[in-house]
Design a protein around this motif. Structure first.
Motif, short mmCIF file in Angstrom:
data_model
loop_
_atom_site.label_atom_id
_atom_site.label_comp_id
_atom_site.label_asym_id
_atom_site.label_seq_id
_atom_site.Cartn_x
_atom_site.Cartn_y
_atom_site.Cartn_z
N VAL A 347 0.84 -1.20 0.00
CA VAL A 347 0.00 0.00 0.00
C VAL A 347 0.88 1.25 0.00
O VAL A 347 1.89 1.30 0.71
N ARG A 400 -1.74 -0.42 -4.64
CA ARG A 400 -2.85 0.40 -4.19
C ARG A 400 -2.33 1.69 -3.53
O ARG A 400 -1.45 1.63 -2.67
N GLN A 401 -2.90 2.81 -3.94
CA GLN A 401 -2.54 4.10 -3.34
C GLN A 401 -3.73 4.60 -2.55
O GLN A 401 -4.87 4.46 -2.99
N ILE A 402 -3.44 5.18 -1.41
CA ILE A 402 -4.52 5.81 -0.66
C ILE A 402 -4.13 7.26 -0.44
O ILE A 402 -3.02 7.55 0.03
N ILE A 416 -8.98 6.22 -3.01
CA ILE A 416 -8.20 5.01 -3.27
C ILE A 416 -7.95 4.93 -4.76
O ILE A 416 -8.87 5.13 -5.56
N ARG A 424 -10.23 5.07 -9.63
CA ARG A 424 -10.24 5.81 -8.37
C ARG A 424 -11.60 5.67 -7.71
O ARG A 424 -12.62 5.62 -8.38
N ALA A 432 -11.96 2.18 3.76
CA ALA A 432 -10.73 2.08 2.98
C ALA A 432 -9.74 1.16 3.68
O ALA A 432 -9.13 0.28 3.06
N LEU A 436 -8.11 -2.36 2.41
CA LEU A 436 -6.67 -2.51 2.21
C LEU A 436 -6.10 -3.68 2.99
O LEU A 436 -5.13 -4.30 2.57
#
Lengths: 439, 439
Positions: A347, A400-402, A416, A424, A432, A436
């Motif tokens: 992440v 995965r980007q938060i 996200i 997105r 979230a 994750l």
């Protein structure tokens, strides 16, 4: 890992002579740094991926019944004189003389050393089958090292060696590695096709290369299209059972590297199924019988009490080169797209306003939550422009980007982004985090 | 792991010239095999322990905020010419010429490489402090390699390098490593005493060796007896906090290696507290300021915008040598006694009658239960004499043995033996399994 405390030297520009995309991206993403021609330092991000790839290779070797040891990087020249390869190997072998004028070499492969280890202690067929492997740095003094880790001089290789009483046993050993390789590459998200291959300086009469198709591949390959999507048998394979049907299924269709290509046989493949493409070799397996055991007298007593040379095979995976192959197969204009199984972090957390109490608290909560779930996170806690943060995370390819910004977090929300698709979505912080950390 | 499928070449006899007990036991237990003078292959059992030791070192480095990378084994001679060490290093450096007649060397240490990596990307004090470490094979061409892995030529070293803006920062970095080392060695069951040490060819003005006391130690050391039992601060240390009191506590009492020994100061220690003994160096830390950063121009801008050379330190742990040190400190006439944290397997299962249905079933149940609990077991399922099985398990030193024989299993019982104490007890199979898999 907090980015403010990490060492991630991303580059804006790469040298003009860097030709292929994986090499460019590994340099730009701060994964590797060239120390000499074909010799690289693995920077922290690169090392994390290298270890993930290495661990998958190890687990699949173990599952197939191979036993891990570790041979030294330097070897005695005398062992290679015994096998007859010392003079044959040519300039690719890095020859070294120590202070006492003894001839050493930096191992380009380890058939001789492992055969020496074997013969010193195994004397009976009852101790067979045996497959010994190691994951160790090798050196081949390529005349023209290039393409980054794809054709380096110092490289990490998994090399396994099987010992059996006879050819039938050796073929079973060969099949175990054949199937283990299918599973290994599939776990990394690669479609690797086994192709009939030349045996080269290792020698022997049965050999397959495992080839990943990629435009930047080093050689031309030819195969039936169905092989590309055939997939791997998966972890439930019984390695004590008969693997021949699995192997037959994948060797019945035409597949050959350039050296072994038979245009007439290829013509027999229906035209719509013919695939001619560039390929990257990620693994190579050989059966070579008594080639080393006979000159080196690696013999065991059979059930009849008679000593005979063991039948051997060797099985290589280019561990460091695999990173290049994975990137060639999985990237876009923004950078690398790591398959989950080999991603350096699971992440990425992007704090759009470091120093803002609400943003910091939300990021810390996510960071702690991800870590508590046993996953890993890279948290960009730096005081940097949002654009630079987005670009860096896209470049290094965490799945995965938060994204935590002051506006959305005021409503309790975060964004996200899925790196592979660019998709997105907005979710509450708790939703979230649950997403994750699941599975 | 089933012993019938493992590779554990235990030896009855070792060469007469093998002088120290750890070397003898590592050879006898099938942990290592000499491939050339001072160059060893790590056989499967030895490799398992090596990886456990390596992982403890890694975890304690990470906890102290150091960041892992991996530098190549071969280095460019030109970097060493830049620092001025190329000609000074002498015959211990293995010098290599490649096919294009470029001068390489097999890294004996990596100050030059890491300084080069640092200077290429770090330009501001804002990116400090930074500590980069790696765990990589090194080579020192010892004139007379001996004592097995204790003084090998190819050896595994953890080397960390700290970068700070000024001496005060560098001392904090030094203290973090000092404390991390205390925790590292304690986790392996070792009592390692930090002692004032000579800085040798690394240079610098502040240095400690971490010494394990053992009769077979390579050098004489002198210290206050209280230091031996002082223990380690443990994992709850705040590495962002002030570590000076922890360091002071351990440097206030007298402790010095032979080179730094001050007989007059030692005389000032109360006689009953004076300890003069043989010691094994397992770690060495240095602060050397601008020794490399100045000639190699590794500079950062300070808060005033002025560029200045960074202050550096380096911090080594002899990872492969640690196995020898642990064995020297923990063995008996029967063989090795591994501390739990570094044992190659957690549990040994001895089947006294392989082929007997009840014995086989009980052993399989224990084997599966131990594995399911996340621990590891070595199961001796071979058709061998009981005496030989007992002797092998004592020799290789797995902490807990569980013995399954036809008589006791008929009553539902097994025997448990604690390797360290020799203590034996009888328990029901389920009780035994619960005990083995707890915590």
């Amino acid at each position: 890992m907090r980015l403010s405390r990490y060492f991630l030297p991303v580059l804006k520009e790469v040298p003009a002579d860097v030709q292929i995309v994986s090499h460019q991206l590994m340099l730009r993403a701060g994964m590797i740094r060239q120390e000499a021609a074909g010799i690289y330092a693995w920077l922290p991000l690169g090392l994390r991926v290298l270890k993930k790839v290495e661990q998958i290779v190890r687990e699949e070797m173990d599952r197939a019944g191979a036993v891990e040891l570790l041979m030294p990087t330097l070897q005695l020249a005398d062992l290679w004189r015994e096998s007859g390869r010392y003079d044959d190997y040519g300039e690719e072998m890095l020859r070294i003389t120590d202070r006492h004028k003894r001839d050493l070499l930096y191992g380009p492969t380890a058939e001789e050393v492992v055969t020496d280890i074997f013969r010193a202690s195994v004397k009976s067929y009852k101790d067979l089958p045996l497959n010994l492997y190691n994951i160790q740095w090798k050196f081949r003094d390529e005349r023209r090292p290039r393409f980054g880790v794809m054709r380096g001089r110092e490289f990490l290789m998994k090399d396994a060696y099987s010992f059996d009483l006879d050819e039938a046993g050796a073929r079973r050993a060969y099949n175990r590695m054949f199937v283990a390789y299918l599973n290994t590459f599939a776990r990394m998200g690669l479609k690797a096709v086994p192709m009939k291959a030349d045996t080269g300086p290792i020698g022997g009469d049965l050999s397959h290369e495992f080839i990943v198709l990629a435009e930047t591949g080093e050689s031309q390959v030819f195969c039936h299209r169905d092989l590309v999507e055939m997939g791997a048998p998966g972890p439930d394979v019984d390695f004590d059972g008969d693997l021949q049907p699995l192997v037959d299924e994948r060797t019945a269709l035409y597949a050959a590297t350039e050296e072994m290509h038979d245009p007439a046989a290829f013509e027999a493949v229906p035209e719509a199924d013919r695939l001619s493409a560039r390929g990257i070799e990620v693994g190579h397996i050989f059966y070579f019988g008594e080639k080393y055991s006979r000159p080196m007298k690696a013999e065991v007593a059979g059930p009849d009490g008679q000593a005979r040379p063991v039948h051997m095979g060797s099985y290589g995976v280019g561990v460091s080169r695999l990173l290049g192959a994975i990137i060639e197969a999985s990237h876009d204009d923004g950078g690398i797209i790591w398959p989950d199984a080999v991603a350096p972090f699971d992440v990425a957390i992007i704090n759009l306003k470091s120093g803002d109490a609400a943003c910091d608290a939300a990021c810390e909560k996510i960071y702690a939550g991800v870590k508590a779930s046993g996953k890993s996170a890279l948290y960009d806690d730096r005081d940097e422009r949002a654009g630079a943060k987005f670009a860096t995370m896209d470049l290094i390819g965490i799945p995965r980007q938060i994204v935590v910004g002051p506006k959305s977090i005021a409503e309790g929300n975060v964004e996200i982004k899925v790196r592979a698709t660019g998709e997105r979505s907005v979710a509450s912080l708790d939703e979230a985090l649950a997403g994750l950390t699941a599975a």
